[in-house]
Scaffold this motif. Structure first.
Motif, mmCIF file in Angstrom:
data_model
loop_
_atom_site.group_PDB
_atom_site.id
_atom_site.type_symbol
_atom_site.label_atom_id
_atom_site.label_comp_id
_atom_site.label_asym_id
_atom_site.label_seq_id
_atom_site.Cartn_x
_atom_site.Cartn_y
_atom_site.Cartn_z
ATOM 1 N N GLN A 1 7.298 -0.082 -21.884
ATOM 2 C CA GLN A 1 5.740 -0.497 -21.684
ATOM 3 C C GLN A 1 4.981 0.856 -21.991
ATOM 4 N N VAL A 2 3.733 0.631 -22.825
ATOM 5 C CA VAL A 2 2.848 1.428 -22.983
ATOM 6 C C VAL A 2 1.606 1.240 -22.500
ATOM 7 N N GLN A 3 0.843 2.255 -21.743
ATOM 8 C CA GLN A 3 -0.658 1.916 -21.254
ATOM 9 C C GLN A 3 -1.253 2.661 -21.981
ATOM 10 N N LEU A 4 -2.764 2.370 -22.272
ATOM 11 C CA LEU A 4 -3.639 2.973 -23.240
ATOM 12 C C LEU A 4 -5.037 2.847 -22.075
ATOM 13 N N VAL A 5 -5.524 4.017 -22.509
ATOM 14 C CA VAL A 5 -6.974 3.948 -21.601
ATOM 15 C C VAL A 5 -8.029 4.650 -22.539
ATOM 16 N N GLU A 6 -8.965 3.771 -22.887
ATOM 17 C CA GLU A 6 -10.124 4.489 -23.838
ATOM 18 C C GLU A 6 -11.147 4.949 -23.027
ATOM 19 N N SER A 7 -11.867 5.614 -23.684
ATOM 20 C CA SER A 7 -13.097 6.438 -23.122
ATOM 21 C C SER A 7 -13.930 6.723 -24.117
ATOM 22 N N GLY A 8 -15.374 6.951 -23.808
ATOM 23 C CA GLY A 8 -16.383 7.692 -24.993
ATOM 24 C C GLY A 8 -17.261 6.601 -25.575
ATOM 25 N N ARG A 19 -17.636 9.682 -29.957
ATOM 26 C CA ARG A 19 -16.407 10.054 -30.142
ATOM 27 C C ARG A 19 -15.654 9.127 -28.869
ATOM 28 N N LEU A 20 -14.774 8.406 -29.579
ATOM 29 C CA LEU A 20 -13.841 7.467 -28.831
ATOM 30 C C LEU A 20 -12.428 8.243 -28.586
ATOM 31 N N SER A 21 -11.809 8.296 -27.400
ATOM 32 C CA SER A 21 -10.661 8.816 -26.994
ATOM 33 C C SER A 21 -9.653 7.819 -26.430
ATOM 34 N N CYS A 22 -8.438 7.894 -26.780
ATOM 35 C CA CYS A 22 -7.720 7.096 -26.157
ATOM 36 C C CYS A 22 -6.330 7.862 -25.619
ATOM 37 N N ALA A 23 -5.957 7.485 -24.485
ATOM 38 C CA ALA A 23 -4.769 8.278 -23.829
ATOM 39 C C ALA A 23 -3.694 7.361 -23.658
ATOM 40 N N ALA A 24 -2.546 7.656 -24.226
ATOM 41 C CA ALA A 24 -1.397 6.846 -24.130
ATOM 42 C C ALA A 24 -0.340 7.287 -22.872
ATOM 43 N N GLY A 65 -15.673 7.077 -44.906
ATOM 44 C CA GLY A 65 -16.742 8.118 -45.005
ATOM 45 C C GLY A 65 -17.502 8.164 -43.953
ATOM 46 N N ARG A 66 -17.586 7.540 -43.017
ATOM 47 C CA ARG A 66 -18.354 7.683 -41.520
ATOM 48 C C ARG A 66 -17.418 7.948 -40.677
ATOM 49 N N PHE A 67 -16.232 7.172 -40.400
ATOM 50 C CA PHE A 67 -15.240 7.372 -39.253
ATOM 51 C C PHE A 67 -14.090 8.215 -39.534
ATOM 52 N N THR A 68 -13.426 8.822 -38.541
ATOM 53 C CA THR A 68 -12.508 9.583 -38.909
ATOM 54 C C THR A 68 -11.456 9.531 -37.786
ATOM 55 N N ILE A 69 -10.011 9.071 -38.030
ATOM 56 C CA ILE A 69 -9.149 8.912 -36.767
ATOM 57 C C ILE A 69 -8.515 10.281 -36.878
ATOM 58 N N SER A 70 -8.043 10.718 -35.797
ATOM 59 C CA SER A 70 -7.202 11.970 -35.532
ATOM 60 C C SER A 70 -6.411 11.638 -34.440
ATOM 61 N N ARG A 71 -5.110 12.178 -34.242
ATOM 62 C CA ARG A 71 -4.092 12.163 -33.456
ATOM 63 C C ARG A 71 -3.565 13.556 -32.987
ATOM 64 N N GLU A 72 -3.379 13.477 -31.533
ATOM 65 C CA GLU A 72 -2.632 14.666 -30.974
ATOM 66 C C GLU A 72 -1.308 14.241 -30.281
ATOM 67 N N ASN A 73 -0.234 14.163 -31.025
ATOM 68 C CA ASN A 73 0.950 13.769 -30.652
ATOM 69 C C ASN A 73 1.359 14.462 -29.375
ATOM 70 N N ALA A 74 1.370 15.697 -29.250
ATOM 71 C CA ALA A 74 1.568 16.426 -28.137
ATOM 72 C C ALA A 74 0.852 16.054 -26.957
ATOM 73 N N LYS A 75 -0.350 15.444 -26.915
ATOM 74 C CA LYS A 75 -1.138 14.993 -25.869
ATOM 75 C C LYS A 75 -1.129 13.598 -25.689
ATOM 76 N N ASN A 76 -0.534 13.025 -26.566
ATOM 77 C CA ASN A 76 -0.561 11.350 -26.498
ATOM 78 C C ASN A 76 -1.609 10.884 -26.676
ATOM 79 N N ARG A 77 -2.778 11.450 -27.463
ATOM 80 C CA ARG A 77 -4.052 10.818 -27.562
ATOM 81 C C ARG A 77 -4.278 10.604 -29.095
ATOM 82 N N VAL A 78 -5.341 9.612 -29.408
ATOM 83 C CA VAL A 78 -5.747 9.251 -30.450
ATOM 84 C C VAL A 78 -7.448 9.346 -30.448
#
Length: 114
Positions: A1-8, A19-24, A65-78
């Motif tokens: 299972q994967v749990q996801l928690v959004e904030s922002g 800026r939205l953040s999601c922790a997996a 051109g307005r939104f940018t998605i990024s990912r930190e694999n080491a922190k399991n965040r997008v």
């Protein structure tokens, strides 16, 4: 299972930024792509942006051109950096993680209004 928690999420004036953040957590090793979807009242859920494990990105035409998605694999965040926000961006934004199954966060409200 994967749990996801959004904030922002929150209330912002037109032209503003959020800026939205999601922790997996959980079975994160099995995650391939991660992304953000949104659902406005009376509308279907739609893709906003997604990013593969290798960093390839895909955006809805309405946010290019307005939104940018990024990912930190080491922190399991997008993250989703949203600039030049418009009233039509108002929606509940959901984090998504794709394995052999689609996992969803609980959603965070974004309201763009003066």
């Amino acid at each position: 299972q994967v749990q996801l928690v959004e904030s922002g999420g929150g209330l912002v004036q037109p032209g503003g930024s959020l800026r939205l953040s999601c922790a997996a957590s959980g079975s994160i090793f099995s995650i391939n792509a991660m992304g953000w979807y949104r659902q406005a009242p009376g509308k279907e859920r739609e893709l906003v942006a997604r990013i593969s494990r290798g960093g390839n990105t895909d955006y809805a035409d309405s946010v290019k051109g307005r939104f940018t998605i990024s990912r930190e694999n080491a922190k399991n965040r997008v993250y989703l950096q949203m600039n030049s926000l418009k009233p039509e961006d108002t929606a509940v934004y959901y984090c998504n993680a794709r394995t052999s199954y689609d996992w969803w966060g609980q959603g965070t409200q974004v309201t763009v209004s003066s």
